[in-house]
Design a protein around this motif. Structure first.
Motif, PDB file in Angstrom:
ATOM      1  N   ALA A  29       0.782  -1.211   0.158  1.00  0.00           N
ATOM      2  CA  ALA A  29      -0.218   0.060   0.025  1.00  0.00           C
ATOM      3  C   ALA A  29       0.805   1.183  -0.060  1.00  0.00           C
ATOM      4  O   ALA A  29       1.801   1.377   0.796  1.00  0.00           O
ATOM      5  CB  ALA A  29      -1.062  -0.058   1.230  1.00  0.00           C
ATOM      6  N   LYS A  30       0.763   2.294  -1.040  1.00  0.00           N
ATOM      7  CA  LYS A  30       1.423   3.064  -1.161  1.00  0.00           C
ATOM      8  C   LYS A  30       0.836   4.517  -1.972  1.00  0.00           C
ATOM      9  O   LYS A  30      -0.369   4.126  -2.462  1.00  0.00           O
ATOM     10  CB  LYS A  30       2.771   2.930  -1.615  1.00  0.00           C
ATOM     11  CG  LYS A  30       2.811   2.609  -2.973  1.00  0.00           C
ATOM     12  CD  LYS A  30       4.345   2.078  -3.602  1.00  0.00           C
ATOM     13  CE  LYS A  30       5.150   3.258  -3.374  1.00  0.00           C
ATOM     14  NZ  LYS A  30       6.721   3.119  -4.084  1.00  0.00           N
ATOM     15  N   ARG A  31       1.285   5.654  -1.787  1.00  0.00           N
ATOM     16  CA  ARG A  31       0.643   6.788  -2.648  1.00  0.00           C
ATOM     17  C   ARG A  31       1.074   6.345  -4.229  1.00  0.00           C
ATOM     18  O   ARG A  31       2.426   6.551  -4.291  1.00  0.00           O
ATOM     19  CB  ARG A  31       1.249   8.025  -2.108  1.00  0.00           C
ATOM     20  CG  ARG A  31       0.480   8.386  -0.849  1.00  0.00           C
ATOM     21  CD  ARG A  31      -0.868   8.585  -0.908  1.00  0.00           C
ATOM     22  NE  ARG A  31      -1.018  10.224  -1.654  1.00  0.00           N
ATOM     23  CZ  ARG A  31      -2.134  10.497  -1.778  1.00  0.00           C
ATOM     24  NH1 ARG A  31      -3.565   9.963  -1.404  1.00  0.00           N
ATOM     25  NH2 ARG A  31      -2.241  11.730  -2.495  1.00  0.00           N
ATOM     26  N   TYR A 288      -2.893   9.126  -5.647  1.00  0.00           N
ATOM     27  CA  TYR A 288      -3.957   8.345  -4.934  1.00  0.00           C
ATOM     28  C   TYR A 288      -3.432   7.342  -4.173  1.00  0.00           C
ATOM     29  O   TYR A 288      -2.308   7.008  -4.231  1.00  0.00           O
ATOM     30  CB  TYR A 288      -4.934   7.854  -6.046  1.00  0.00           C
ATOM     31  CG  TYR A 288      -4.542   6.941  -6.712  1.00  0.00           C
ATOM     32  CD1 TYR A 288      -4.480   5.487  -6.547  1.00  0.00           C
ATOM     33  CD2 TYR A 288      -3.692   7.537  -8.105  1.00  0.00           C
ATOM     34  CE1 TYR A 288      -3.899   4.805  -7.574  1.00  0.00           C
ATOM     35  CE2 TYR A 288      -3.272   6.582  -8.985  1.00  0.00           C
ATOM     36  CZ  TYR A 288      -3.329   5.231  -8.662  1.00  0.00           C
ATOM     37  OH  TYR A 288      -2.945   4.225  -9.833  1.00  0.00           O
ATOM     38  N   ASP A 289      -4.059   6.674  -3.165  1.00  0.00           N
ATOM     39  CA  ASP A 289      -3.769   5.554  -2.253  1.00  0.00           C
ATOM     40  C   ASP A 289      -4.048   4.219  -3.061  1.00  0.00           C
ATOM     41  O   ASP A 289      -5.217   4.190  -3.581  1.00  0.00           O
ATOM     42  CB  ASP A 289      -4.658   5.510  -0.992  1.00  0.00           C
ATOM     43  CG  ASP A 289      -4.141   6.863  -0.205  1.00  0.00           C
ATOM     44  OD1 ASP A 289      -2.875   6.931  -0.135  1.00  0.00           O
ATOM     45  OD2 ASP A 289      -5.147   7.402   0.569  1.00  0.00           O
TER      46      ASP A 289
END
Length: 371
Positions: A29-31, A288-289
């Motif tokens: 999970a990251k930008r 966005y995520d």
């Protein structure tokens, strides 16, 4: 019959003894930021065709072909002797004009005094004053002719107007070249190398998307501000060159349905040259995520994408997902997964929906190969 019955604990007795082993990992999970890719060609920031400004015979070629030159370096020399003679004649004419103007000035000064004493007529006084003014104009004309002659003499030494890589000499020593503004002889060409441009053509659909993003505040348009750009040549992996989009044309080409844009990249080592084919990518969205998984973990089911996810009892569950683009070797997942899901990344061929598996956890990002 009793003797022939296999015991339940014997090796290979039942399916529970062949639980498949798989490797699973949790999504990253990251930008994220999407990138849109385009193709283009490298072009020079500055390109100058070197023409002769004056006519004459080439007496010297002062550069090595195909090397880099600096602004002001001497490239060609045209025989200066005819132009030196014109300069000397112009100097003599200027000296003569100044002498004549001085004599006319003295006469005009005397005419003023004589007129006050009524020694000469008004017409004669006026003639002498006008004659002095005319001779001063002749001096200015002679000075302009001298400057033009000196300029032509200066043009016999042809120097590099910009710094860059020079082409070959189209004319060698001993050849006659023609100067002037029309049909002047082409001597060579210089192209600037640092920085270097890459021209691309963006399709109409992409252009409309970028303008909608600018309107909504998701991402600024390159029409108003510079945006980042990354580039790779055909023999390069990844995106090693980082620059900016600094120009977008003012209209769509109706013949192609595209608009011309330009990105600029540093080229300090001068290894990139105009004409090279290149791939360019620019931001295709705002940040966005998002989630990233290995592309090898994705299966295809009649055009739809899916992954195998493990539930709390280590049973495989079929999970349809919506994919995004590849990003640094990992696949973006638009929807269908959660950050805590365990995704099967190795052993997919032995997995079936609802089948019990024996998982081994690993990192979603594969380890870099050791040399």
């Amino acid at each position: 019959m009793t003797a022939c019955k296999r015991e339940s604990g014997a090796p290979g007795a039942g399916p529970q003894s062949s639980i498949p082993e798989v490797t699973a990992a949790k999504p990253i999970a990251k930008r994220l930021k999407d990138w849109d890719e385009f193709t283009g060609r490298l072009t020079s920031r500055e390109r100058v065709d070197i023409h002769a400004r004056v006519s004459g015979y080439v007496t010297e070629v002062s550069f090595k072909e195909g090397t880099e030159v600096k602004a002001g370096d001497l490239l060609f020399t045209i025989d200066p002797r005819p132009y030196q003679a014109i300069v000397e004649r112009a100097e003599a004419m200027l000296a003569q004009a100044r002498t004549t103007a001085e004599l006319a000035g003295v006469e005009a000064k005397n005419a003023t005094a004589l007129r006050q004493g009524q020694a000469i007529s008004a017409e004669e006084s006026e003639r002498r004053l006008k004659s002095a003014a005319g001779e001063q104009a002749g001096v200015r004309g002679a000075e302009a002719a001298l400057r033009a002659a000196k300029l032509d003499l200066e043009f016999t030494q042809i120097r590099a107007p910009i710094s860059g890589r020079i082409s070959d000499a189209r004319v060698t020593e001993g050849n006659l070249v023609s100067g002037g503004t029309q049909n002047a002889t082409l001597l060579t060409t210089i192209v600037a190398l640092d920085p270097i441009y890459c021209e691309i053509e963006a399709d109409e659909r992409s252009v409309l998307k970028y303008r909608e993003m600018h309107k909504s505040g998701e991402r600024v348009s390159a029409m108003f501000e510079r945006i980042p750009a990354e580039m790779a040549l055909i023999n390069q992996e990844g995106w090693p060159h980082h620059g900016e989009v600094d120009f977008v044309d003012n209209q769509i080409n109706p013949a192609t349905g595209t608009i011309r844009a330009r990105a600029v990249f540093p080229n300090a080592d001068h290894l990139m040259a105009p004409g090279f084919f290149a791939k360019v990518r620019i931001p295709g969205s705002g940040e966005y995520d998002g989630l990233l998984i290995r592309d090898s973990a994705v299966g295809d089911d009649q055009g739809s994408s899916f992954v195998w996810v493990l539930d709390e009892k280590d049973k495989a569950v079929y999970r349809p997902i919506v994919l995004g683009p590849l990003l640094d070797g990992m696949r973006v997942v638009r929807s269908g997964l959660k950050a805590e899901d365990r995704v099967v990344v190795l052993g997919l061929m032995s997995v079936r929906n609802g089948v019990q598996v024996k998982p081994t956890m690993t990192d979603m990002q594969p380890a870099a190969p050791t040399k």
